[in-house]
Enzyme design. Sequence first.
Site, PDB file in Angstrom:
ATOM      1  N   CYS A  43       0.792  -1.200   0.000  1.00 38.51           N
ATOM      2  CA  CYS A  43       0.000   0.000   0.000  1.00 38.51           C
ATOM      3  C   CYS A  43       0.840   1.273   0.000  1.00 38.51           C
ATOM      4  O   CYS A  43       0.391   2.271  -0.527  1.00 38.51           O
ATOM      5  CB  CYS A  43      -0.889  -0.041   1.214  1.00 38.51           C
ATOM      6  SG  CYS A  43      -2.014   1.290   1.411  1.00 38.51           S
ATOM      7  N   LYS A  63      -6.481   3.600   2.454  1.00 31.69           N
ATOM      8  CA  LYS A  63      -6.996   4.914   2.077  1.00 31.69           C
ATOM      9  C   LYS A  63      -7.182   5.023   0.572  1.00 31.69           C
ATOM     10  O   LYS A  63      -8.201   5.511   0.094  1.00 31.69           O
ATOM     11  CB  LYS A  63      -6.043   6.010   2.576  1.00 31.69           C
ATOM     12  CG  LYS A  63      -6.479   7.431   2.225  1.00 31.69           C
ATOM     13  CD  LYS A  63      -7.793   7.779   2.900  1.00 31.69           C
ATOM     14  CE  LYS A  63      -8.200   9.218   2.625  1.00 31.69           C
ATOM     15  NZ  LYS A  63      -9.547   9.510   3.145  1.00 31.69           N
TER      16      LYS A  63
END
Length: 601
Positions: free
Chosen positions: A2, A596
């Site tokens: 990520c 996110k």
Amino acid sequence: MCGITGYIGTDPTGRIVHEGLQNLEYRGYDSAGIALAGGGSLSVHKTGGEVGDLPVPSREDGTRGIGHTRWSTHGEPTRENAHPHTDCTGDVAVVHNGIIENYAALADELRADHVFHSDTDTEVVPHLIETHLADGVSLLTAVQRTTERLTGSYALAITAAGHDGIVVARSDSPLLLGHGDTGTFVASDATAFIEHTNRVTYLRNGDIAHLTETEWTVYNDGARVSRDIEALDWSADAAGKSGYDHYMLKEIHEQPRALRQAISGRISDLGTDVTLDMELSTETLQNVAELQIVACGTSYHAGLYAKELLETHADLPVTVHVASEYELRGGRSPEDTLVVAITQSGETADTLAALRSAAQKGAPTLALTNTLGSTVTREADDALFIRAGPEIGVAATKTFVSQVATAALLTMHIGRARNAISTGDAAALRDAIRDLPGAVQQVLDQAPEIASIGREYADSDAFFYVGRRAGRPVALESALKLKEISYDHAEGFSAGELKHGPLALVTDNTPVVAVLTEYAAPERTANNVKEVQSRGADVIGLASDAGTARHADVTITLPACGPLEPVVANVALQLFAYHIANEKGRPIDKPRNLAKSVTVE
């Protein structure tokens, strides 16, 4: 995925890379690691836990470093599967965001001469680089040859013992460089290095960059290319908590300012003129027969709200598509269809894929985003920025209200271009847009009362959210917020659908949140409230009208805000969700299993 970070320069490399990983924790992750190279050696530190479990490497460990926070896509969240991954010699380290689609075939090819230690798709990359380095080429050339073999999406950062610098590569996964006084940074997100510099270079698809302590060079398709340096308009202070317990709470309270930024300079004080910083011509807007919106998650809910605004005030048929389904649906996106991609980060993989599909079919495209320089702004025909500022909390708050406010401005702009909005409707929408920051502030002034209501329902584990018209996307979005951060079951739907199934789940004391605002058919929704109350439900109602509010067991009173009043209700429900999750002791800024920015399909 990520998060990727890296640094080469004269400052303490290990500390900078470690801090960069801490700055990326908000994106969500389940394991982490760092590799440092220098003096002919490579040191690797990994954990199947949190960044805080990693040691902070010393200067002696290396003068250049790369780091990674991993959100599992291939292989379980273990130390073995954490990045960086290395080759058989232990001299090459790689961190990677994205998905290597042909990794299985590459691994089968490599296994005869290489030993694999993880279940990830990434590990084929260091072994391929090792193979090319054995031919005596430079690290840059080895990476160039390796990327020619890869199919899929990737952002890569590579360093190796005995080879100069850091090499990075990008294909359909975000990657940018930061240019500081003491060295060069690389990251998937500027938050990693914003405390050191706001000067950035956004790499493009196919770019491979070589970073040394004194210079940076970018290549594409084997040729050296020029890339601009841009200055970000936000700072490390904007990305901090500013004394709040959580980023989410800070960002909830930032919404009046975010809305003022979204509106500033775009709407007249007296008339109904709208000035938007976009290039789509009036002729294009006049010729649009249909508008298609593609988005995911919270942005999808903003798209549903935009549909209400556009169909009501601009007389324009609108369809809203879950971006991951758009490519699969078939059908056409003709030239008289405007496709609007809504994405906070500008890097959401499913939304980008939908945008590309529409563009290939000849449709004009518009991006509604928060992020300057993002992929969606470069690939869409035009871009409209929501100006919300950095949002760190995984659960979107201020970006949702800014997306809806910007969609309201776009509605006025399109309605005027098409001569479809009456003077009265334009004035009402203008007033709602201008009043929205103040209305949101009035809700925030009620934060203690809303917190008390949230704590009262913290022992519940199943919630229903209902609304109609613009109240429906707010119900969907508010239910999403609660499930994201509290881990409670929460379901949002049209109030009229209660009797078509969900009513079977309503029992004594079931919390039902009802959006009873204007522009959300409050009287009809009030009838549905009576249905659930007769089955023993507790109804939390949100309304500006006292007569409507009396239908609820518990009421959150809202200021009137015309067609944007449901947005004001959403802000109250953000606080409601926050205080339920906080009472339960949940990790609000880093909810489990979530990221996110989702940069893989």
